[in-house]
Design a protein around this motif. Structure first.
Motif, PDB file in Angstrom:
ATOM      1  N   LEU A 296       0.820  -1.217   0.000  1.00  0.00           N
ATOM      2  CA  LEU A 296       0.000   0.000   0.000  1.00  0.00           C
ATOM      3  C   LEU A 296       0.853   1.266   0.000  1.00  0.00           C
ATOM      4  O   LEU A 296       0.456   2.291  -0.572  1.00  0.00           O
ATOM      5  N   PHE A 297       2.021   1.185   0.640  1.00  0.00           N
ATOM      6  CA  PHE A 297       2.887   2.359   0.790  1.00  0.00           C
ATOM      7  C   PHE A 297       4.315   1.975   0.399  1.00  0.00           C
ATOM      8  O   PHE A 297       5.180   1.781   1.261  1.00  0.00           O
ATOM      9  N   PRO A 298       4.592   1.828  -0.897  1.00  0.00           N
ATOM     10  CA  PRO A 298       5.934   1.410  -1.331  1.00  0.00           C
ATOM     11  C   PRO A 298       7.041   2.316  -0.811  1.00  0.00           C
ATOM     12  O   PRO A 298       8.185   1.878  -0.666  1.00  0.00           O
ATOM     13  N   GLU A 299       6.694   3.566  -0.530  1.00  0.00           N
ATOM     14  CA  GLU A 299       7.708   4.507  -0.056  1.00  0.00           C
ATOM     15  C   GLU A 299       8.273   4.129   1.305  1.00  0.00           C
ATOM     16  O   GLU A 299       9.335   4.627   1.708  1.00  0.00           O
ATOM     17  N   THR A 300       7.593   3.245   2.036  1.00  0.00           N
ATOM     18  CA  THR A 300       8.113   2.847   3.349  1.00  0.00           C
ATOM     19  C   THR A 300       9.396   2.036   3.223  1.00  0.00           C
ATOM     20  O   THR A 300      10.124   1.871   4.208  1.00  0.00           O
TER      21      THR A 300
END
Length: 346
Positions: A296-300
């Motif tokens: 959901l949040f690849p930036e993590t």
């Protein structure tokens, strides 16, 4: 060993290590495609070194495989044999792959890495060969390159060898060969469990009816080795209201609860982050919650402190649950802080 031999050896060793790392990254859930692409560039540079060496590379890669017969070494051996277009070398690579402890993945990787036109002569011979392993290689190469073998695919769906039938089903799905639907429906009752699964999966990819979805749901609920593939197919094919109800059922069963948490990350709804953070405090579903977070949040992935490879760092209960197993788990408190900074959590 001459300077040239030493350089070729280094290129072979680095190529083997890089491809093995790449293969492991691709199998991660979810895979870090940026990291894979970064490895691809470095791998190609080292393969260029073997390419320049020409036939002088063969003794070096053969010796490397004899010393360390891992999947990376098999990849380098097979890639070099195909690159040199030597019938003898390719036969050697095939026979080594046939009995490899890690399976033929290194050879399949080499077939995928080369251009389709480069391997076409071998694939044409293999796909209709008397040898079932060569038929498997031929179909698998078509699968890697999305090449349609036309009329040859139907008999491969009825192949005496289950691994050939399995690869052929996946190829039919990738190509969208809906003309083969009757053959694929027959495969749903195959004697081999893997063939039955991939037949159901292929029909779901074609959008052909509820029976295949029911079979895929059973695969998820049992937690079989294909559970994640089945889960993504069910999420893709099921109406939202019905899907959420089924996910709720998964969450209430200990054996399927991690898959229920994982399914939440496949829905594309970022508003579930607070709920995911709650799940991260439960060792039994924490890794699934971490995988959903990454989807959901690849930036993590870019944050250094949201995950740990030491479960004890997440709490004593995590250390007890994972014991000596290696696991990468999210740190709920850190993820909560990150979510608040980004405005996803109040």
């Amino acid at each position: 060993m001459t300077v040239l031999e030493n350089i070729v050896r280094q290129h072979a060793e680095r190529s083997a290590a890089l491809w093995a790392q790449r293969d492991s990254l691709v199998l991660d859930d979810p895979p870090d495609l940026d990291a894979v692409r970064a490895i691809d560039g470095r791998l190609e540079i080292n393969l260029d070194g073997l390419r320049v060496a020409g036939r002088a590379a063969w003794p070096r890669v053969l010796a490397l495989h004899e010393e360390a017969s891992g999947k990376g070494e098999l990849f380098v051996l097979a890639w070099t044999a195909l690159e040199l277009e030597s019938a003898d070398y390719v036969v050697r690579a095939v026979e080594i792959a046939r009995s490899a402890d890690d399976g033929p993945g290194g050879l399949l990787g080499a077939l995928a890495w080369h251009e389709a036109s480069k391997i076409a002569p071998w694939v044409r011979d293999w796909i209709d060969a008397r040898d079932s392993f060569k038929r498997f290689l031929g179909v698998s190469a078509c699968l890697e390159h999305c090449v349609d073998p036309k009329q040859v695919l139907a008999p491969r769906l009825r192949d005496p060898d289950a691994s050939v039938r399995t690869a052929s089903l996946q190829l039919a799905a990738k190509l969208g060969r809906t003309d083969l639907t009757p053959e694929i429906r027959n495969a749903v009752s195959d004697e081999d469990q893997q063939v039955r699964f991939w037949a159901a999966w292929t029909l779901s990819e074609f959008g052909r009816g509820d029976p295949s979805i029911a079979e895929l749901r059973k695969t998820v609920e049992r937690g079989d080795r294909n559970a994640l593939v089945a889960l993504r197919a069910v999420v893709k094919s099921t109406p939202a209201t019905e899907l959420r109800s089924w996910i709720g059922t998964l969450l209430h069963l200990p054996q399927s609860a991690p898959l229920g948490v994982r399914a939440a990350g496949m829905l594309g709804d970022r508003s579930v982050l607070p709920w995911l953070i709650e799940q991260m405090n439960n060792p039994a579903v924490a890794t699934a919650a971490g995988a959903s977070l990454l989807e959901l949040f690849p930036e993590t992935r870019l944050a250094d402190d949201l995950f740990t490879n030491d479960p004890v760092a997440a709490g004593a209960d995590f250390g007890e649950y994972f014991a000596d197993r290696i696991a990468r788990v999210p740190l709920a408190d850190k993820v909560l802080e990150w979510g608040r900074r980004q405005g996803y959590v109040k």
